[in-house]
Every structure is written in C-alpha cells, then in structure tokens.
Design an enzyme around this catalytic site. Structure first.
Site: not given
Length: 430
Positions: A126, A131, A133-134, A22-23, A317, A409
């Site tokens: 999630c 996390r 977005v800077d 998926k990633n 993960d 997901r």
C-alpha cells in the site's frame, strides 16, 4: 475490476464471524522457512495476500497442504494449512513476487538465519508512506549479516553460514522489523536482544509460535525481547489469532448504522484502546464468552478526539474507519495520525459522500454531518477502502466502491458477512 454496490440505511443485526488475522497469518507462514519440519496453522483467512505469500513460499520450495472442509464446518471458518520447508531450493525472492505485498520482504530473516544467505527484492504494498527497510537491514547487520543493495535487491550473507547474537535497538517501533529480527535471531549463535520492540498481538502470536517450535525467547509481549539462539527449530501447530482490525471495523460499522451484532470469536484484549473510544462515542461494547457484542441505538454519535499510536494505543489500521464514524458525529473531532505520513488519502473520497474533513499536516478535523449521501468512490488502499464501505452503509441511497481488490487483500468475504446482518451489499463483477 470488481466493485462493491451497497444501499445504505439499514441497521446491522445478528452474528458476524471474525476471521483469522492477516497481519498474524503472514509472519506465521514465513516462520515455516525456519524448520524442515511441518508447521500447521489453524484459522488462516482466505485472502489475496495469503495466496500471494503461498506463491512466494512455494518458490522457495515450501510444500503447502490445505485441509478440506469437514462436516459441520461453517463456510466462513478459517483454513487449516500445513507448511513444510524440508528443502529450501531457492534463497531469492524475486521482484515480480515481492513487489505487490510488503510483508513478503520478511522472508529475508528466516532465509538468512537458516541458509546463511538471501536475495530479496525491495518490497511493495500500500502507498501509505515510505516505510523504509533501513531498520530491517540495520538490525540484521547487528546480528553479523553482510548486506549490500544492488539493482533493487537486498543481498544478505551470514559470514561462516550463521548469524551471531547481538543487541538491536530499533530507532522507531516497527512491527515488520521486530518480526524479521526476532525470526533471524532464533537460529543465531549466542544471545540477541531487541529493544524498543513492537508489542502488537500479532508479534506475540509469532513469538509464541517460535517458542512452540523450540525457540528460546524471553520478554514476549514487552518492549524488550531476549532470544537465545538454537541450532535448529522443529515443527508445531499454532492458531492464528482473530483479526482485531476486522473486529474494530465491523464494530464501527454497527456504531454508524445502529443495531446489535455479535462479533463472534473476537478478542477484546487485542483492541481495548479502540473499544474504549467506541464506548465514549455512545456505543455499547459487551464482552461475551464467544466474542464481543456491539449495540447502538438511535442516539447521536459523540465526537471524540483520537491520537493514533503504536500498540496498545489506537491502531493506525482503524484510523480511516474511525474517521468515517466521526463524519456522522454530533460535533467536531480531531484525529492525529502519528505512524504513517500518507494515510489520509481516503479523505477526498469520504468527502464525495458528504463528509466535512479538513486536513492540516498529520491532523484531520472532522465535523459531523446529519446525512451522508451515496456516490461513486475509489479505494486507495486496504483500510481506506473499507472505510468507504462502512460510510456507505450509513449513507442515503446507493454507493459504488471501485477498485476493491484492496479489500480482498485484507477482508475475507466482507459482503457476505455484512449481508448476513441485514446490509444491502453486493459484489458487481467487472
């Protein structure tokens, strides 16, 4: 909502196919926005996140064609999908589409690079940490983008319609930021350098796809990427790599339950650190031509300390799944989470199954117990939810895992794959 019902106590034996990652699939799909030509992806997994990203791309004007099943295909074989972004009709990714999945924010890079503008909602996903977005925004600004945040949206423009090459030093390793800046830089004017880039196999999969599309990228698979911008990219055909997190998850499931399972299609090189740890716990890990075989006899699980870190280290993960494994170890182990600050939410649910876990800051001390016992548990995020499943496979009696939409997901047909190997597991409709 659907639930997973399982009865523990059975060994796992047989062959379990590993799906496309998926990633890796998500950024590859987003890369289709960089060209007007078709991008063909093979081995795309059938997941809720993939379907959601398809909706987002279709909103931008991408035509999506899924090849039907062919004679002789395994029903768990990955999809072949063609993405054609001949005309991008909308450079806005709205809140209602982006809010459910963090990776959808990554469209900002290709849209800005190709169209000179993008308006993208702040991301969701999630709840395992802030996390921010800077890093993404700072990196795009180093490529000449003008960015403002207004009403929960990031509005970005490239002066003159094209980004400029620049040097981007990521203050912390970030897979998402590496994806976004790398895609944006492929169409920028001049040379861009990304330092402290992520080295995950999924990043390499994307970089090699971009090169197939005509991008000029040096340093693939290293911490420094040098990208010479080109005027346009063309179409390509690329395979999605096998899912290393799915591989590690099922490997740990076998280590918990005992048995002998071939993880078909898995690539050991993509998760060597986790496999090395698994060997230390007492499992056999055998590389074969068509995958990885995991063998575990009735011997006790050895407690091994782990520090989670960026690739090529032990993956964050797989932290929850490893904690489930350590809950049955013969002794005490310590797991340190260094990537995300809120990624121990599964601890209280594992405790419902009888696990003994003490958390202090970013470290969890796990004292193994002789038996876990089935119970009702609640999934809190994607990886935590599957840790409850593999713990339930080794627990006495019945376990019910609620809120399994998290599982859908990121894990394709989990209950079917485990059933093939002898697990007593089923999906119960809500």
């Amino acid at each position: 909502m659907d639930r997973i019902r399982l009865v523990g106590g059975n060994e796992l034996n047989g062959e379990l196919p590993i799906s496309g990652a998926k990633n890796a699939a998500l950024p590859l799909m987003i890369a289709s926005l960089l060209t007007k030509d078709p991008l063909v992806l093979n081995n795309v997994p059938r997941l809720a996140d993939v379907k959601q990203l398809e909706r987002i791309l279709e909103n931008h004007g991408v035509d999506i064609s899924v090849q039907g099943r062919r004679r002789g295909d395994d029903d768990m074989q990955g999809q072949r999908i063609t993405f054609t972004a001949h005309d991008i009709v909308d450079t806005c990714a709205p809140y209602e589409l982006v809010s459910t999945m963090r990776a959808s924010f990554w469209v900002i890079g290709p849209l800005l690079a190709r169209m000179g503008e993008a308006r993208v909602s702040m991301p969701g996903g999630c709840a395992i940490g802030t996390r921010p977005v800077d890093f993404y925004i700072d990196g795009l600004q180093q490529l000449g983008a003008e960015i403002e945040i207004d009403g929960g949206y990031v509005n970005a423009k490239a002066p003159g319609g094209r980004l400029k090459g620049g040097k981007v030093v990521l203050p912390r390793i970030s897979v998402g930021a590496t994806h976004v800046i790398m895609m944006a830089a492929t169409l920028a004017e001049g040379t861009s350098v990304i330092e402290n880039a992520a080295m995950e196999p999924e990043v390499t999969n994307l970089a090699e796809c971009l090169v197939e599309m005509g991008a000029k990228i040096e340093g693939v698979g290293t911490r420094t990427l040098t990208i010479q911008g080109v005027e346009a990219l063309h179409g390509a055909e690329v395979d999605v790599i096998p899912d290393r997190i799915e591989t590690g998850t099922y490997a740990m499931a076998v280590a918990m339950t005992g048995g002998n399972v071939l993880l078909k299609g898995a690539n050991a090189a993509h998760l060597q650190a986790a496999l090395d740890v698994l060997k230390e716990t007492g499992a056999e890990v055998i590389e074969e031509d068509d995958g990885i075989r995991i063998v575990k006899n009735g011997n006790a699980v050895k407690p091994i300390d782990v520090d989670v870190s960026e690739y090529p280290g032990f993956p964050t993960d797989l932290q929850a799944q490893y904690m489930a494994l350590m809950s049955r170890a013969d002794g005490t182990s310590t797991i340190r989470e260094t990537i995300f600050e809120n990624r121990f939410m599964h601890v209280s649910e594992l405790a419902r199954l009888g696990a003994h876990i003490d958390v202090e800051g970013q470290a969890a001390e796990v004292t193994g117990v002789e038996h876990l016992k089935g119970a009702q548990v609640m999934a809190t995020d994607l990886r935590a939810s599957v840790s409850l499943v593999i713990a339930g496979l080794a627990a006495e009696g019945e376990t019910i895992v609620n809120r399994i939409y998290h599982l859908d997901r990121g894990f394709e047909r989990l209950e079917d794959k485990l059933s093939r190997c002898g697990a007593k597991i089923e999906r119960v409709s809500g």
